[in-house]
Design a protein around this motif. Structure first.
Motif, PDB file in Angstrom:
ATOM      1  N   THR A 102       6.039   2.248 -14.562  1.00  0.00           N
ATOM      2  CA  THR A 102       7.178   1.600 -13.936  1.00  0.00           C
ATOM      3  C   THR A 102       8.438   1.966 -14.696  1.00  0.00           C
ATOM      4  OG1 THR A 102       5.785  -0.246 -13.251  1.00  0.00           O
ATOM      5  CG2 THR A 102       8.168  -0.618 -13.247  1.00  0.00           C
ATOM      6  N   THR A 127       7.704   1.212  -1.212  1.00  0.00           N
ATOM      7  CA  THR A 127       6.695   0.941  -2.238  1.00  0.00           C
ATOM      8  C   THR A 127       5.281   1.066  -1.697  1.00  0.00           C
ATOM      9  OG1 THR A 127       6.830  -1.418  -1.752  1.00  0.00           O
ATOM     10  CG2 THR A 127       8.232  -0.580  -3.547  1.00  0.00           C
ATOM     11  N   SER A 128       5.161   1.283  -0.373  1.00  0.00           N
ATOM     12  CA  SER A 128       3.828   1.466   0.219  1.00  0.00           C
ATOM     13  C   SER A 128       3.890   2.602   1.242  1.00  0.00           C
ATOM     14  CB  SER A 128       3.336   0.167   0.852  1.00  0.00           C
ATOM     15  OG  SER A 128       4.284  -0.300   1.791  1.00  0.00           O
TER      16      SER A 128
END
Length: 159
Positions: A102, A127-128
């Motif tokens: 991250t 994020t997906s």
């Protein structure tokens, strides 16, 4: 002066250098389980032919921590906090076997030449990601360019 003080239990002080040598024993204990061992020096070198284990609560407020040779540094289930630049030696890899990397701010930059590859999907603004490359945004999503002046911009709107 540069005298010699030698004890019967393996403590030797010669010219300002102290050494502990427990010849013929399987272990050497310094201090006790409730005390603190304080080493004040410009450098502390630990040399061993075997594994170093059982070090807990280690912290270092300044200076360098280095591992040389072909050994491995592991924390078990702990974490390593790197508060500065971290360099991976040429020809070596940084491997993450599970978990995430991250980056809360800043850039990931590759200098020099080389290839990057990703086994899964990549998301920009997502994020997906549901495809090999997913780009989400309300403005220009992709730009293919020859240089700063010659490019083709792609935008998909909601209609």
């Amino acid at each position: 002066g540069a005298g010699l003080l030698q004890g019967q239990l393996g403590l030797t002080i010669t010219g300002g250098t102290a050494s502990i040598n427990a010849t013929g024993t399987s272990s050497t204990t310094i201090g006790n389980s409730t005390g603190t061992l304080a080493l004040t020096s410009n450098a502390f070198n630990l040399t061993t032919a075997g594994a170093v284990s059982g070090i807990t609560g280690y912290s270092q407020s300044s200076g360098n921590f280095g591992i040389s040779g072909s050994g491995t540094f592991g924390t078990g289930t702990g974490a390593i906090s790197l508060n500065g630049e971290t360099t991976i030696a040429s020809g070596k890899n940084l491997n993450l076997t599970s978990g995430n990397i991250t980056l809360s701010s800043g850039l990931i930059t590759q200098t020099g030449s080389g290839n990057n590859s990703f086994a899964g999907n990549v998301g920009i603004g997502s994020t997906s990601p549901s495809a090999k490359l997913t780009i989400n945004g309300t403005t220009e999503q992709m730009r293919l360019s020859y240089d700063a002046s010659n490019y083709q911009a792609f935008t998909v709107d909601s209609t």
